[in-house]
Design a protein around this motif. Structure first.
Motif, PDB file in Angstrom:
ATOM      1  N   GLU A   1      -2.194  10.173 -55.654  1.00  0.00           N
ATOM      2  CA  GLU A   1      -1.710   9.812 -54.320  1.00  0.00           C
ATOM      3  C   GLU A   1      -2.441   8.587 -53.773  1.00  0.00           C
ATOM      4  O   GLU A   1      -2.646   8.470 -52.556  1.00  0.00           O
TER       5      GLU A   1
ATOM      6  N   LYS B   1      -1.722   6.333 -50.325  1.00  0.00           N
ATOM      7  CA  LYS B   1      -0.959   7.143 -49.368  1.00  0.00           C
ATOM      8  C   LYS B   1      -1.942   7.889 -48.469  1.00  0.00           C
ATOM      9  O   LYS B   1      -2.387   8.995 -48.786  1.00  0.00           O
TER      10      LYS B   1
ATOM     11  N   SER C   1      -1.347   9.152 -45.618  1.00  0.00           N
ATOM     12  CA  SER C   1      -0.709  10.221 -44.843  1.00  0.00           C
ATOM     13  C   SER C   1      -0.882  11.594 -45.491  1.00  0.00           C
ATOM     14  O   SER C   1      -0.809  12.620 -44.802  1.00  0.00           O
ATOM     15  N   VAL C   2      -1.099  11.630 -46.812  1.00  0.00           N
ATOM     16  CA  VAL C   2      -1.218  12.923 -47.485  1.00  0.00           C
ATOM     17  C   VAL C   2      -2.524  13.626 -47.124  1.00  0.00           C
ATOM     18  O   VAL C   2      -2.651  14.844 -47.320  1.00  0.00           O
TER      19      VAL C   2
END
Length: 284
Positions: free
Chosen positions: A130, A133, A135-136
């Motif tokens: 990920e 990213k 936001s994860v």
């Protein structure tokens, strides 16, 4: 396919000499048949549908089935291989946990180490998969967060600890034999909570799983009783020796030695008789 875990664990435990197996023994045959039955029952629940059994809560309701849209043979083979590798890894973890508990019999501490190392590994994999990213990594107070908390506390913390306590006495095969039972629990709960339809195949599979679990437990009961008897005998002998030592009842293991002040005390009985005979014998 993940329900082949009991069979793989059984084979691994037998290879590692952690599981007693005698082909001519009815107990060993029961363990083999029970392991195969649990796997077969799980496959029966998955593959066989049959007529719908109407329940008072799920009557007239249905859940849409998910069909593999765009699923190719390549993806099926890849997914099957990955699931098989995962089952082998999980079976190896169970056997490794049982081996570790022999030399490190601290279930709670071992559970903490497993969770810490699992968190570190999961974080590394998440950073790789990920990347880019952000936001994860955000925490939202929703069902996903509740699922993560429940999985961490119940499915990891409590489950690993309980597995360790049982595994230390009964072994990894006994623990993994109950994994197909989760399908039965899910089928029953989903029929009431999610109003899913209960089919005849699920009921038959659940009955086969229950019969397989009974055979495994019955086959393992003799091993557990024999080990308990050996431990009880050793404990009883040690207690008897301790009690006899405390009461002063010592087992005689040395001969009694009598010491005389005269020179005769240093001679044996035969030597004393021979000496007296020489003294009585008249001289020529």
């Amino acid at each position: 396919m993940s329900n082949i875990l009991p069979a793989i664990t059984f084979v691994m435990a037998w290879v590692l000499r952690m599981e007693k197996l005698k082909i001519n023994s009815i107990r060993s045959q029961a363990k083999i048949m029970g392991t195969v039955a649990t796997v077969a029952g799980a496959m029966l629940m998955t593959l066989v549908k049959g007529p719908v059994i109407e329940l008072f809560r799920a009557k007239g309701s249905s859940t849409p089935e998910l069909h593999g849209a765009g699923l190719t043979l390549k993806h099926s083979i890849k997914g099957s291989l990955m699931i098989t590798v995962g089952c082998f890894s999980w079976a190896a973890f169970m056997n490794l946990q049982a081996i570790t508990l022999r030399t490190y019999p601290a279930e709670l501490s071992l559970t903490a180490w497993i969770c810490i190392l699992g968190t570190a590994q999961g974080a590394v994999v998440a950073l790789i998969m990920e990347r880019g990213k952000a936001s994860v990594w955000s925490i939202n107070w929703d069902a996903k967060f509740l699922a993560a908390v429940y999985s961490g506390i119940v499915c990891s913390g409590f489950a690993y600890y309980i597995q360790g306590v049982i595994m230390k006495d009964r072994g990894p095969v006994f623990v993994t034999a109950f994994s197909p039972l989760s399908m039965v629990i899910v089928a029953v709960m989903s029929s009431f909570i999610l109003a899913e339809q209960m089919t005849l195949g699920r009921v038959m599979g659940a009955m086969v799983i229950a019969a397989g679990l009974y055979l495994v437990i019955w086959g393992k009961s003799k091993d557990y009783k024999s080990e308990s008897l050996i431990i009880d005998e050793q404990t009883t002998q040690a207690k008897q020796l301790t009690d006899s030592g405390n009461n002063g009842d010592l087992i005689p293991c040395h001969g009694v030695i009598t010491i005389n002040a005269s020179n005769e005390g240093t001679m044996t009985v035969e030597e004393q008789k021979r000496d007296k005979g020489n003294q009585i014998k008249p001289s020529n």
